[in-house]
Design an enzyme around this catalytic site. Structure first.
Site, PDB file in Angstrom:
ATOM      1  N   ARG A   1       0.797  -1.228   0.000  1.00 18.80           N
ATOM      2  CA  ARG A   1       0.000   0.000   0.000  1.00 18.80           C
ATOM      3  C   ARG A   1       0.829   1.277   0.000  1.00 18.80           C
ATOM      4  NH1 ARG A   1      -2.221  -4.133   2.559  1.00 18.80           N
ATOM      5  NH2 ARG A   1      -4.352  -4.590   1.934  1.00 18.80           N
TER       6      ARG A   1
ATOM      7  N   HIS B   1      -0.999  -2.500  -4.459  1.00 18.14           N
ATOM      8  CA  HIS B   1      -0.419  -3.316  -5.532  1.00 18.14           C
ATOM      9  C   HIS B   1      -0.431  -2.611  -6.894  1.00 18.14           C
ATOM     10  CE1 HIS B   1       0.062  -6.418  -2.659  1.00 18.14           C
ATOM     11  NE2 HIS B   1      -1.118  -6.977  -2.735  1.00 18.14           N
TER      12      HIS B   1
ATOM     13  N   HIS C   1       2.927 -12.651  -6.084  1.00 19.20           N
ATOM     14  CA  HIS C   1       1.794 -12.778  -5.163  1.00 19.20           C
ATOM     15  C   HIS C   1       1.178 -14.184  -5.243  1.00 19.20           C
ATOM     16  CE1 HIS C   1      -1.703 -11.602  -2.832  1.00 19.20           C
ATOM     17  NE2 HIS C   1      -1.219 -10.389  -2.687  1.00 19.20           N
TER      18      HIS C   1
ATOM     19  N   ASP D   1      -2.012 -10.606   7.810  1.00 14.80           N
ATOM     20  CA  ASP D   1      -1.899  -9.793   6.601  1.00 14.80           C
ATOM     21  C   ASP D   1      -0.938  -8.661   6.973  1.00 14.80           C
ATOM     22  OD1 ASP D   1      -2.133  -8.630   4.157  1.00 14.80           O
ATOM     23  OD2 ASP D   1      -4.211  -7.963   4.392  1.00 14.80           O
TER      24      ASP D   1
ATOM     25  N   GLU E   1       4.976 -12.735   0.432  1.00 16.81           N
ATOM     26  CA  GLU E   1       5.287 -11.672  -0.522  1.00 16.81           C
ATOM     27  C   GLU E   1       6.539 -10.929  -0.082  1.00 16.81           C
ATOM     28  OE1 GLU E   1       1.680  -9.222  -0.834  1.00 16.81           O
ATOM     29  OE2 GLU E   1       0.638 -10.886   0.087  1.00 16.81           O
TER      30      GLU E   1
HETATM   31  C1  G6D Z   1      -2.203  -8.397  -0.208  1.00 15.54           C
HETATM   32  O1  G6D Z   1      -1.932  -7.271   1.901  1.00 15.54           O
HETATM   33  C2  G6D Z   1      -2.791  -7.532   0.822  1.00 15.54           C
HETATM   34  C3  G6D Z   1      -4.116  -8.043   1.263  1.00 15.54           C
HETATM   35  O2  G6D Z   1      -4.711  -7.151   2.179  1.00 15.54           O
HETATM   36  C4  G6D Z   1      -4.981  -8.231   0.051  1.00 15.54           C
HETATM   37  O3  G6D Z   1      -6.253  -8.575   0.411  1.00 15.54           O
HETATM   38  C5  G6D Z   1      -4.342  -9.239  -0.851  1.00 15.54           C
HETATM   39  O4  G6D Z   1      -3.090  -8.765  -1.252  1.00 15.54           O
HETATM   40  C6  G6D Z   1      -5.175  -9.581  -2.045  1.00 15.54           C
HETATM   41  O5  G6D Z   1      -1.389  -9.352   0.236  1.00 15.54           O
END
Ligand code: G6D
Length: 360
Positions: A84, A109, A183, A254, A320
């Protein structure tokens, strides 16, 4: 042992009608990786278990349309900025850039049409010990609000020992920010959920977040004595339901862990994931300072994988490797700024020590 190979076949079309190819890399020793030109997606990663049974350890979806509609960045290379950027605002050398908001008032993303939605150019090859596919993308100046024309390359290489590496490079013609990561949703049992998997994360600290997943102000929090202490292997099912405010707020993990040796940029182990009874074991090695662990808290059975099986909550875990969330606005974090004349480089490896390959 047969030599590694790289071969392509068609994989339908993207939502905008472009042809999509699937590249299949074979290690020659039983491991294979399938990579799509759509989103640079790692579509499958077939790994034998200790008894020789090969299953994909990543979740794949049936078509490019399904990847597009699923919205969870399944297997994709996310960018230009993974994770983010708070309020979608970025200031570089005194100029402020506004980015599209696609997650609770923030940019996630790379924005809604980030790199996961693009069809990448592919080149591939193989040698005595490796097979590889190199995906390239030119992101124009202003793409999703980011400054600078960015040339990105991701090279997936599968070696004879079964290690899959992802090597990223990026160059720009104006100052910008870059944070590239894969991802993939991992499940080392090849189906069901990951609650019986163990996870170890080689990190002394993590970044607590607010209700919109933006790191709180202040220093990272030590993991000792918390649900985030994964310095030795822990069963995921015992942690995702922990009575911890941070875990409850996200419905599982998360969060970004601050890896040991984060500042040095060398390749080191970040995490170790194991299926029940250690039937498959994966180590994640990276040059990145952080790892976002996401336990697929949003899945609810509505989506189906490529084999038509419903994907339930905690069906997989994303590991990630990346720079820290909102680093463009946090001068105290390792810098994600890229300037003309320099190359952003990073590397992440997925190793399978139960196959007997090198792990050190
Ligand atoms: C990422 O950190 C984010 C999550 O909050 C999201 O929902 C996901 O991607 C799809 O890892």
């Amino acid at each position: 042992m047969p030599r590694p190979t790289a071969q392509q076949r068609p994989f339908g079309t993207s939502p905008s009608g472009e042809d999509v190819a699937l590249w299949r890399l074979e290690s020659g020793g039983g491991v294979h990786a399938e990579i799509l030109t759509y989103g640079a997606v790692l579509h499958s990663l077939g790994v034998p278990d200790t008894a020789g049974d090969v299953r994909s350890v990543v979740v794949g979806l049936p078509s490019a349309d399904a990847y597009d509609k699923a919205g969870g960045y399944f297997g994709a290379v996310v960018g230009r900025y993974a994770n983010r950027i708070a309020d979608g605002r970025l200031t570089l050398d005194g100029t402020t850039y506004e980015l599209p908001l696609n997650d609770r008032g923030h940019t996630l993303h790379g924005g809604p049409e980030g790199f996961h939605t693009k069809v990448w150019e592919a080149a591939a090859g193989s040698g005595d010990d490796t097979a590889w596919v190199r995906l390239s993308l030119r992101s124009p100046d202003g793409d999703m609000g980011f400054p600078g024309t960015l040339d990105v390359r991701v090279t997936y290489t599968l070696d004879a020992a079964g290690t899959l590496s992802c090597a990223y490079t990026a160059t720009t013609d104006q100052p910008t920010v870059v944070n590239l990561c894969n991802h993939a949703y991992f499940n080392l049992a090849g189906g069901g959920d990951v609650l019986g998997h163990t996870l170890q994360v080689d990190a002394p600290a993590y970044l607590p977040v607010d209700s919109a997943s933006i790191p709180l102000a202040g220093a990272p929090a030590g993991v000792a004595g918390t649900a985030f202490d994964l310095t030795s292997p822990r069963v995921l099912g015992e942690r995702v339901g922990a009575a911890d405010e941070q875990v409850r707020g996200a419905g599982g993990f998360d969060h970004c862990w601050v890896l040991a040796g984060a500042a040095d940029g060398g390749l080191r182990r970040a995490a170790r994931l194991a299926a029940p009874r250690e039937s498959r074991v994966m180590e994640v090695w990276t040059t990145e300072p952080g790892i976002q662990v996401f336990t697929a808290n949003h899945l609810d059975g509505a989506l189906e994988d490529a084999a038509g099986r419903p994907l339930e909550r905690h069906a997989a875990v994303c590991l990630e490797t990346q720079h820290f969330p909102d680093a463009p606005n946090r001068p105290e974090y390792p810098s994600p700024v890229l300037r003309p004349g320099t190359t952003a480089e990073s590397r992440t490896e997925f190793r399978f020590p139960h196959l007997g390959g090198a792990t050190g």
